[in-house]
Design an enzyme around this catalytic site. Structure first.
Site, PDB file in Angstrom:
ATOM      1  N   CYS A  97       0.730  -1.064   0.251  1.00 20.63           N
ATOM      2  CA  CYS A  97       0.363  -0.183  -0.042  1.00 20.63           C
ATOM      3  C   CYS A  97       0.546   1.461   0.048  1.00 20.63           C
ATOM      4  O   CYS A  97       1.978   1.289   1.085  1.00 20.63           O
ATOM      5  CB  CYS A  97      -1.213   0.208   1.174  1.00 20.63           C
ATOM      6  N   GLU A 146       1.381  -4.148  -5.134  1.00 20.23           N
ATOM      7  CA  GLU A 146       0.557  -5.021  -5.307  1.00 20.23           C
ATOM      8  C   GLU A 146      -1.013  -4.276  -6.415  1.00 20.23           C
ATOM      9  O   GLU A 146      -0.712  -3.107  -6.046  1.00 20.23           O
ATOM     10  CB  GLU A 146       0.410  -5.466  -3.531  1.00 20.23           C
TER      11      GLU A 146
END
Length: 367
Positions: free
Chosen positions: A215, A249
């Site tokens: 993140c 990600e």
């Protein structure tokens, strides 16, 4: 009107939460009844659904659970920010439309007076972790801290609450133990104030390739100062130290994708502009940058400098005009002394060792 003796219309007490079809949910808002028009011309619209890596069932469940933004504003230090998305704060805070955060320990409160009482007692001046980077250029000094989610559970949960307000398609984990948080701060006379962060799973260090970011976020009040590109660049510097390729990600937000595309283009052009690389392969670019083959190929195609030859296969052909334009952009940024801007991470200033290697060394000493 009062002039003809008629009674003015009674103001409607309710507000309505609206979503614009085909637009990102950060555009959602509460509006008064008077702003609404329930009749109008028929409109046809093509709605493009970006699932951000979710399957259809997961996407529907996510949007149903988070469709109404629960907090309108947050204040971190002197900075007030309008929020974009839902974040699962504890139930007792859902009655507040604005939350106040301590700019150092990230404790949050529903009343400004509560934050004031806390601030008189709070002795924190930086994130609770090891400083791994510090630099100063173009009117701004930054410091980066590595915070272990397993050791600093409350702090890392709080930073996730903040991040979820500005990132839609990300899952907030109650247990932050599997993650390391790399918190970027601006060094001020008050202390090291948070401007953004990225996180990564500890387990990714055990693989030769994979995600180097779980993140990533730059707070909206600190955007357009180079912090986002700095965070991305540091994540790749850590991958270089680990000796592997990495990538963010998925799903990744539209703004995050723009930042990564800009970073990847800049890094690839820097290498292709270097006269010492008269010939270079994608594998060699990957080794120099820790970018994956996939993202290098995507970047070369976006720059329109990779061509296919039936005899020799794919070839990279770079026009001089592209290199000159890239170098000119960099020169203008470096010469603009009035702009507050942080450059990408300098690998010579990184003071970091892989987490897994540190654990192995600690176990060896205990034996």
């Amino acid at each position: 009107s009062k002039a003809n003796g008629s009674t003015p219309p009674k103001k409607h007490a309710w507000e309505y939460y609206i979503h614009f079809e085909g637009k990102d949910r950060r555009m959602d808002r509460w509006v008064p009844y008077e702003w609404l028009r329930f009749k109008g011309p028929e409109m046809t619209m093509e709605i493009v659904h970006d699932n951000h890596g979710f399957d259809e069932v997961s996407l529907r469940n996510h949007e149903e659970a988070t469709k109404v933004r629960n907090i309108d504003q947050i204040q971190v230090g002197p900075h007030v920010m309008n929020t974009w998305y839902f974040s699962p704060f504890p139930a007792e805070y859902t009655k507040y439309r604005k939350l106040f955060f301590c700019e150092f320990c990230l404790s949050f409160f529903g009343q400004k007076s509560e934050l004031a009482r806390h601030s008189r007692k709070c002795c924190w001046t930086s994130p609770p972790g090891n400083e791994i980077y510090r630099s100063k250029d173009q009117g701004i000094e930054v410091a980066m801290f590595e915070v272990d989610g397993g050791k600093e559970l409350i702090y890392t949960q709080n930073i996730c609450y903040i991040a979820k307000l500005f990132l839609d398609h990300k899952t907030l984990w109650e247990d932050t133990t599997p993650f390391l948080f790399y918190v970027l701060t601006e060094v001020t006379p008050r202390g090291c104030c948070v401007v953004g962060y990225f996180s990564k799973e500890k387990s990714t260090e055990l693989h030769s390739h994979g995600n180097n970011v779980a993140c990533i976020l730059t707070l909206p009040c600190h955007q357009r100062k180079g912090f986002g590109k700095f965070l991305i660049s540091l994540s790749y510097e850590l991958s270089k130290i680990e000796g592997k390729t990495g990538a963010p990600e998925e799903p990744i937000s539209d703004l995050g994708q723009q930042a990564y595309n800009s970073y990847w283009k800049g890094v690839v052009l820097d290498i292709l502009a270097d006269p010492s690389y008269t010939e270079i392969t994608i594998a060699e670019i990957s080794q120099l940058t820790s970018m994956t083959y996939k993202h290098i190929e995507q970047t070369l195609k976006a720059l329109d400098i990779i061509q296919y030859d039936s005899a020799e296969g794919y070839q990279i052909s770079v026009p001089n005009s592209l290199i000159k334009a890239h170098q000119e952009r960099k020169r203008k940024i470096s010469e603009d002394k009035t702009r507050i801007y942080v450059r990408p991470a300098d690998p010579r200033k990184v003071r970091w060792y892989p987490h897994h290697a540190r654990l192995l060394q600690k176990r060896a000493r205990l034996k």
